[in-house]
Design a protein around this motif. Structure first.
Motif, PDB file in Angstrom:
ATOM      1  N   UNK A   1       0.828  -1.208   0.000  1.00 30.94           N
ATOM      2  CA  UNK A   1       0.000   0.000   0.000  1.00 30.94           C
ATOM      3  C   UNK A   1       0.861   1.256   0.000  1.00 30.94           C
ATOM      4  N   UNK A   2       0.470   2.214  -0.812  1.00 26.59           N
ATOM      5  CA  UNK A   2       1.211   3.462  -0.940  1.00 26.59           C
ATOM      6  C   UNK A   2       0.554   4.650  -0.225  1.00 26.59           C
ATOM      7  N   UNK A   3      -0.322   4.361   0.718  1.00 22.51           N
ATOM      8  CA  UNK A   3      -1.019   5.427   1.450  1.00 22.51           C
ATOM      9  C   UNK A   3      -0.005   6.208   2.283  1.00 22.51           C
ATOM     10  N   UNK A   4       0.051   7.540   2.096  1.00 20.60           N
ATOM     11  CA  UNK A   4       1.015   8.347   2.858  1.00 20.60           C
ATOM     12  C   UNK A   4       0.608   8.483   4.329  1.00 20.60           C
ATOM     13  N   UNK A   5       1.589   8.401   5.222  1.00 15.44           N
ATOM     14  CA  UNK A   5       1.322   8.478   6.663  1.00 15.44           C
ATOM     15  C   UNK A   5       1.789   9.801   7.256  1.00 15.44           C
ATOM     16  N   UNK A   6       1.602  10.878   6.550  1.00 18.78           N
ATOM     17  CA  UNK A   6       1.923  12.184   7.109  1.00 18.78           C
ATOM     18  C   UNK A   6       0.699  13.071   6.972  1.00 18.78           C
TER      19      UNK A   6
ATOM     20  N   UNK B   1       0.006  -5.194   2.880  1.00 18.72           N
ATOM     21  CA  UNK B   1      -0.202  -5.973   1.658  1.00 18.72           C
ATOM     22  C   UNK B   1      -1.532  -5.595   1.006  1.00 18.72           C
ATOM     23  N   UNK B   2      -1.526  -5.501  -0.323  1.00 19.75           N
ATOM     24  CA  UNK B   2      -2.743  -5.232  -1.089  1.00 19.75           C
ATOM     25  C   UNK B   2      -3.297  -6.549  -1.596  1.00 19.75           C
TER      26      UNK B   2
ATOM     27  N   UNK C   1      -4.537  -3.727  -9.043  1.00 18.49           N
ATOM     28  CA  UNK C   1      -4.958  -2.553  -9.805  1.00 18.49           C
ATOM     29  C   UNK C   1      -5.092  -1.319  -8.928  1.00 18.49           C
ATOM     30  N   UNK C   2      -5.041  -1.494  -7.623  1.00 20.47           N
ATOM     31  CA  UNK C   2      -5.168  -0.376  -6.686  1.00 20.47           C
ATOM     32  C   UNK C   2      -3.812  -0.065  -6.051  1.00 20.47           C
ATOM     33  N   UNK C   3      -3.565   1.212  -5.757  1.00 20.59           N
ATOM     34  CA  UNK C   3      -2.321   1.543  -5.062  1.00 20.59           C
ATOM     35  C   UNK C   3      -2.430   1.342  -3.549  1.00 20.59           C
ATOM     36  N   UNK C   4      -3.642   1.020  -3.049  1.00 19.23           N
ATOM     37  CA  UNK C   4      -3.871   0.976  -1.603  1.00 19.23           C
ATOM     38  C   UNK C   4      -4.350  -0.385  -1.105  1.00 19.23           C
TER      39      UNK C   4
ATOM     40  N   UNK D   1      -8.196  -1.250   3.535  1.00 18.02           N
ATOM     41  CA  UNK D   1      -8.604  -0.189   4.467  1.00 18.02           C
ATOM     42  C   UNK D   1      -8.439   1.196   3.836  1.00 18.02           C
ATOM     43  N   UNK D   2      -7.307   1.450   3.219  1.00 19.56           N
ATOM     44  CA  UNK D   2      -7.063   2.774   2.648  1.00 19.56           C
ATOM     45  C   UNK D   2      -7.812   2.986   1.338  1.00 19.56           C
ATOM     46  N   UNK D   3      -8.183   1.906   0.666  1.00 20.17           N
ATOM     47  CA  UNK D   3      -9.017   2.025  -0.526  1.00 20.17           C
ATOM     48  C   UNK D   3     -10.374   2.609  -0.150  1.00 20.17           C
ATOM     49  N   UNK D   4     -10.917   2.152   0.980  1.00 23.22           N
ATOM     50  CA  UNK D   4     -12.201   2.683   1.454  1.00 23.22           C
ATOM     51  C   UNK D   4     -12.055   4.166   1.800  1.00 23.22           C
ATOM     52  N   UNK D   5     -11.001   4.508   2.528  1.00 23.23           N
ATOM     53  CA  UNK D   5     -10.778   5.909   2.915  1.00 23.23           C
ATOM     54  C   UNK D   5     -10.599   6.783   1.676  1.00 23.23           C
ATOM     55  N   UNK D   6      -9.868   6.285   0.682  1.00 18.75           N
ATOM     56  CA  UNK D   6      -9.609   7.067  -0.529  1.00 18.75           C
ATOM     57  C   UNK D   6     -10.884   7.386  -1.301  1.00 18.75           C
ATOM     58  N   UNK D   7     -11.896   6.527  -1.177  1.00 18.27           N
ATOM     59  CA  UNK D   7     -13.140   6.735  -1.920  1.00 18.27           C
ATOM     60  C   UNK D   7     -14.289   7.272  -1.075  1.00 18.27           C
ATOM     61  N   UNK D   8     -13.981   7.723   0.135  1.00 23.60           N
ATOM     62  CA  UNK D   8     -15.004   8.333   0.975  1.00 23.60           C
ATOM     63  C   UNK D   8     -15.308   9.732   0.450  1.00 23.60           C
ATOM     64  N   UNK D   9     -16.570  10.149   0.517  1.00 24.07           N
ATOM     65  CA  UNK D   9     -16.877  11.522   0.104  1.00 24.07           C
ATOM     66  C   UNK D   9     -16.228  12.504   1.088  1.00 24.07           C
TER      67      UNK D   9
END
Length: 118
Positions: free
Chosen positions: A75-80, A96-97, A101-104, A107-115
């Protein structure tokens, strides 16, 4: 290596050791004794280990990976936060992803697509 990077590396190594003790079936009280950390800290790390094992975890301080450690399956989700740290201090999730096809991670895939919050 500066003090901050050295400390982060040391913290990461201890964290890896502690989590490996849980993998081998040790309980938090035994790990606290082995690693000379408080029982409360060991219990907190145990809860983190359980969440990580179930795939619903958030990296702890010092647990992320630097850019050079990222792999195709991590996962490439930034932690800053809002302030961008210097390149050598930028940590990414590194979990681990399940989907290449996703960079996340899930857990972070859900956060990335939250409104956005209003």
């Amino acid at each position: 290596m500066n003090k901050m990077a050295s400390s982060r590396s040391s913290d990461r190594k201890q964290l890896e050791r502690v989590l490996s003790f849980f993998e081998r079936g040790n309980n938090p009280h035994k790990v606290a004794e082995i690693e000379d950390i408080g029982v409360a800290r060991a219990e907190s790390l145990f809860r983190h280990w359980l969440r990580k094992r179930e795939g619903c975890w958030e990296p702890l301080d010092g647990e992320g990976v630097v850019f050079e450690e990222l792999r195709a399956e991590t996962c490439r989700w930034p932690l800053w936060g809002d302030e961008l740290p210097p390149p050598k201090e930028r940590l990414y999730c590194g979990a681990e992803k399940n989907d290449y096809t996703s960079p996340y991670c899930p857990r972070h895939m859900v956060v990335a697509h939250m409104p956005p919050r209003s």
